[in-house]
Motif scaffolding. Structure first.
Motif, PDB file in Angstrom:
ATOM      1  N   LYS A   3      -7.586 107.476  22.355  1.00  0.00           N
ATOM      2  CA  LYS A   3      -8.208 107.859  21.092  1.00  0.00           C
ATOM      3  C   LYS A   3      -9.573 107.189  21.007  1.00  0.00           C
ATOM      4  O   LYS A   3      -9.677 105.965  21.095  1.00  0.00           O
ATOM      5  N   GLU A  28      -8.204 112.237  22.382  1.00  0.00           N
ATOM      6  CA  GLU A  28      -8.438 112.550  20.978  1.00  0.00           C
ATOM      7  C   GLU A  28      -9.755 111.900  20.579  1.00  0.00           C
ATOM      8  O   GLU A  28      -9.937 110.695  20.769  1.00  0.00           O
ATOM      9  N   VAL A  86      -7.669 103.718  16.986  1.00  0.00           N
ATOM     10  CA  VAL A  86      -8.706 104.012  17.977  1.00  0.00           C
ATOM     11  C   VAL A  86      -8.717 102.919  19.045  1.00  0.00           C
ATOM     12  O   VAL A  86      -8.614 101.731  18.731  1.00  0.00           O
TER      13      VAL A  86
END
Length: 341
Positions: A3, A28, A86
């Motif tokens: 991510k 992502e 993240v």
């Protein structure tokens, strides 16, 4: 799957990186685009609308795995919220527009608080010995020091300073050789067969790296399982000034050379004003075409001084980590773009 959050995701190089990440079909991506606050002045020139101004995420293309999100970059708590989960934050923020490097420092602090593992600051070249020649990049050094200090006692966040030299795509100007990055001629203008060089610089080296190779390396770096190198040189194709002149001749495009005397090229230390943190206020969005042309001329002179000090002869840190990656070489690129034209 990794991510990834990308700051200044509307910038041209960021868009190239996003395309490369999307092509892997693995990751992502949160693409952060800037929301202009009420007290800010919007860009004057329409051509900068899609790269620097306030953007509605709905204006961006729908890409698999990519979510476009607006932020002012002013609210740390909001950034921490966006960074939850993240693993990597990539920053493409133009440092000359970040007074005191406040926004990028806030990004770093938010990333640390959110538990982000890795951060890549806005970088590009070996600037340390050439700040007087490229004072508009002062913020890059400030951010380097900030990251070093964060990890001084113990490692708080892993980071790499991607250093790439110069965009090889500039050598193809005015031909469009990338999807998003606009070009301008730097040092060598193959269309006009004109070169601007400093006297005594024929053995100076510039590492030329295509934006495609930069994006390709970044896409591999985000999933690299080893530790990121603090200095992350991406060494595309190193070429001396002398070699570039020979390539031009061999292709039937010999250069007319404008020689600059070193004593005539002035360098200045970065602006010491505390409110800018040493950053020089350069905003191409608000310049007239004449002002922009004058800046490019001034910048080229400063960059050539920096080239002579080795600023664009970047290291091969990521080449060694990714030994199987095949980088585009200048001669092959030139033949593809200019051969037979």
């Amino acid at each position: 799957m990794v991510k990834i959050a990308i700051a200044a995701a509307s910038s041209q190089l960021a868009r190239e990186v996003i395309d490369s990440l999307v092509a892997t079909k693995k990751h992502e991506v949160i693409g952060l685009v800037r929301k202009v606050t009420d007290h800010e002045t919007p860009p004057l020139h329409a051509e900068y609308k899609l790269t620097q101004g306030s953007q509605d995420p709905a204006q961006y293309p729908s890409l698999p795995g990519v979510q476009w999100v607006q932020t002012t970059y002013e609210d740390k708590a909001d950034l921490v919220r966006l960074f939850k989960g993240v693993e990597v934050v990539l920053c493409f923020w133009p440092v000359n527009l970040d007074h005191g490097s406040v926004k990028q420092k806030r990004l770093i602090d938010a990333a640390v608080e959110a538990g982000v593992k890795r951060f890549a600051p806005s970088d590009g070249v070996k600037l340390e010995s050439s700040l007087d020649a490229m004072a508009w990049y002062a913020g890059k050094i400030e951010i380097t020091r900030y990251l070093e200090n964060l990890n001084k006692e113990k490692k708080v966040i892993e980071y790499t300073r991607f250093q790439i030299g110069a965009f090889m795509n500039y050598l193809g100007h005015p031909h469009q050789t990338s999807t998003h990055v606009a070009t301008l001629p730097f040092a060598f203008d193959f269309e006009k067969q004109h070169a601007t060089l400093l006297e005594g610089s024929l053995d100076d080296v510039i590492v030329w790296t295509t934006v495609q190779d930069i994006a390709g390396v970044v896409a591999r770096a985000v999933e690299y399982e080893g530790e990121w190198p603090a200095v992350g040189g991406i060494r595309g194709s190193p070429v001396t000034m002398r070699e570039m002149l020979r390539l031009g001749e061999a292709m039937g495009k010999p250069f007319t050379i404008e020689w600059l005397k070193k004593e005539d090229v002035k360098t200045e230390p970065p602006n010491p004003k505390a409110d800018t943190g040493g950053a020089v206020e350069i905003d191409l969005r608000s310049m007239t075409p004449e002002q922009a042309q004058a800046f490019v001329k001034m910048a080229t002179r400063g960059i050539l001084v920096a080239v002579g000090r080795g600023a664009y002869d970047v290291t091969d840190d990521w080449n060694r980590i990714l030994p199987d990656y095949k980088f585009t070489q200048v001669e092959d690129f030139l033949k593809k773009v200019w051969g037979g034209k």
